[in-house]
Scaffold this active site. Structure first.
Site, PDB file in Angstrom:
ATOM      1  N   CYS A  78      12.768 -12.456  -3.051  1.00  0.00           N
ATOM      2  CA  CYS A  78      12.625 -13.791  -2.477  1.00  0.00           C
ATOM      3  C   CYS A  78      13.741 -13.991  -1.440  1.00  0.00           C
ATOM      4  O   CYS A  78      14.749 -13.274  -1.461  1.00  0.00           O
ATOM      5  CB  CYS A  78      12.738 -14.851  -3.570  1.00  0.00           C
ATOM      6  SG  CYS A  78      11.215 -15.109  -4.520  1.00  0.00           S
ATOM      7  N   ASN A 177       0.871  -1.546  -5.921  1.00  0.00           N
ATOM      8  CA  ASN A 177       0.453  -1.732  -7.299  1.00  0.00           C
ATOM      9  C   ASN A 177       0.390  -3.229  -7.542  1.00  0.00           C
ATOM     10  O   ASN A 177       1.373  -3.928  -7.344  1.00  0.00           O
ATOM     11  CB  ASN A 177       1.454  -1.109  -8.278  1.00  0.00           C
ATOM     12  CG  ASN A 177       1.598   0.387  -8.080  1.00  0.00           C
ATOM     13  OD1 ASN A 177       0.640   1.072  -7.739  1.00  0.00           O
ATOM     14  ND2 ASN A 177       2.793   0.903  -8.298  1.00  0.00           N
ATOM     15  N   HIS A 190       4.241  -7.509  -3.095  1.00  0.00           N
ATOM     16  CA  HIS A 190       4.942  -6.474  -2.330  1.00  0.00           C
ATOM     17  C   HIS A 190       4.235  -5.137  -2.511  1.00  0.00           C
ATOM     18  O   HIS A 190       3.407  -4.960  -3.401  1.00  0.00           O
ATOM     19  CB  HIS A 190       6.400  -6.336  -2.797  1.00  0.00           C
ATOM     20  CG  HIS A 190       6.536  -5.686  -4.136  1.00  0.00           C
ATOM     21  ND1 HIS A 190       6.201  -6.316  -5.330  1.00  0.00           N
ATOM     22  CD2 HIS A 190       6.962  -4.440  -4.497  1.00  0.00           C
ATOM     23  CE1 HIS A 190       6.418  -5.511  -6.349  1.00  0.00           C
ATOM     24  NE2 HIS A 190       6.874  -4.361  -5.873  1.00  0.00           N
ATOM     25  N   GLN A 192       4.961  -0.617  -1.491  1.00  0.00           N
ATOM     26  CA  GLN A 192       6.005   0.384  -1.331  1.00  0.00           C
ATOM     27  C   GLN A 192       5.542   1.467  -0.356  1.00  0.00           C
ATOM     28  O   GLN A 192       4.343   1.601  -0.088  1.00  0.00           O
ATOM     29  CB  GLN A 192       6.355   1.019  -2.672  1.00  0.00           C
ATOM     30  CG  GLN A 192       6.871   0.029  -3.706  1.00  0.00           C
ATOM     31  CD  GLN A 192       7.183   0.693  -5.027  1.00  0.00           C
ATOM     32  OE1 GLN A 192       8.119   1.478  -5.148  1.00  0.00           O
ATOM     33  NE2 GLN A 192       6.381   0.383  -6.051  1.00  0.00           N
TER      34      GLN A 192
END
Length: 383
Positions: A78, A177, A190, A192
């Site tokens: 955040c 994921n 999010h 990766q």
């Protein structure tokens, strides 16, 4: 045009802000200053060679101490506040990419050992990055506007090109994921990006099959391109078709929910897409995620895997960018677990039929998202 601002965190890790095309306000200085007192970065873990399969396995015991499902007021991705000095120094942002504090690979770069055999080990070279899609702690990718999704596309493409140019990197893999059932350790939306020092096992299998087809066709056709044409001609498993991308449930789908999103043009990776293609991709990808979530009363856990061409002189010419979107959800209250046949033998047994899954996905009413300035209308495939 997406604006980029690069900086470094207190321990030297790189962080890059990607601002939406509509953002005209200059980024304030506090956005680039990490005032935390962080310990020095650790050394890489190690890779070990599995002589039975001739595959590399990363050993990253240091990841046992990584952040796990923190409360919202302590979320590390955040925006920074007085009570939560997070990984992102800015009080606000659009999209951010930064080096993972607990990487499976890296931070050092280099090649894996040559001519490995049983007992061969080496440093786990490579790079692992986190991609924060939004400053909002709750929600998911499917809730982004098309403008924001387009910014993420630009970030993926930019990082693919940059990571591909690093020493020793052989394969770049962006992924997301989503959901506790998949094993996420942060609720914040999010993804990766992993940059591997070797061609991953799955990429090697796909690349070898693609190369054989390419050679047999004397370079006139690609395997993924031929499968796309066959699926479009058949039509029964198509989910949507656009000007530059089409999505379908593959003929031999392994997972209860599996969708492949494929560009009509043969490109090796996200970095090779044109601006027009990335515009449409933002729209199509949001549409697919919304369809997946609309199948059941609660959000569907998934893995979004962008298969890009390995950085290998033999495999790369025949390899073809595509998205594999999968979920283990086989019913509203049931998940498919990889048990004996799948986990031990790699022989998948699907509990659904691809044709029925495609029909259900086509029938979904997709809520509208905030449009971008250059939205391509995607028409549903015939039932």
């Amino acid at each position: 045009m997406t604006r980029m601002t690069s900086t470094n965190l207190a321990d030297g890790r790189e962080l890059i802000y990607f601002d939406d095309a509509a953002s005209a306000t200059p980024r304030p200085a506090e956005s680039t200053t990490d005032r935390r007192d962080l310990p020095p970065r650790g050394e890489p873990g190690e890779v070990r060679f599995d002589a039975l399969t001739r595959e590399w396995v990363a050993v990253a015991a240091h990841r046992q101490s990584r952040t796990h499902l923190p409360p919202a007021d302590q979320c590390p991705i955040c925006p920074t506040t007085a009570g939560n000095p997070s990984e992102i120094p800015a009080p606000d942002y659009d999209v951010v990419v930064f080096e993972n504090r607990f990487p499976s690979l890296g931070p050092a770069l280099g090649p894996v050992p040559e001519n490995p055999r049983w007992g061969t080990t080496g440093p786990a070279f490579g790079r692992c990055e986190v991609v924060a899609f939004t400053p909002e702690h709750t929600g998911s990718f499917s809730g982004l506007s098309e403008v924001r999704a387009r910014t993420v596309m630009e970030a993926w493409a930019n990082r693919t090109a940059a990571l591909s140019a690093l020493p020793g990197i052989k394969h770049v893999f962006p992924f997301e994921n989503r959901g506790a059932d998949i094993g996420v350790t942060l609720h914040h939306p999010h993804g990766q990006i992993y940059a591997y020092p070797f061609v991953t096992p799955r990429a090697g299998v796909l690349g070898a099959a693609a190369r054989k087809f390419y050679d047999d066709a004397d370079g006139r056709q690609t395997l993924t391109g031929s499968l796309l044409r066959a699926e479009r001609e058949d039509g029964s498993r198509m989910v949507m078709e656009g000007e530059n991308f089409s999505a379908y449930v593959p003929f031999a789908a392994r997972w209860p929910l599996e969708i492949h999103l494929v560009p009509h043009r043969h490109v090796p990776d996200l970095a090779a897409l044109s601006g027009e293609e990335k515009d449409e991709l933002a729209h199509v990808y949001l549409d697919l995620l919304k369809r997946l979530d609309a199948l059941y009363p609660t959000p569907t856990p998934y893995i979004s895997a962008w298969h890009q061409a390995p950085l290998d002189a033999v495999l790369r010419p025949a390899s073809y960018l595509h998205l594999q979107l999968t979920s283990p959800r086989r019913a509203a209250d049931k998940l498919k677990f990889l048990a004996g046949s799948e986990a031990a033998m790699g022989a998948f047994i699907n509990d659904t039929t691809p044709e029925l899954v495609a029909e259900r996905l086509r029938a979904v009413t997709v809520p509208a998202s905030a449009p971008s300035a250059a939205t391509t209308v995607i028409e549903g495939a015939p039932a």
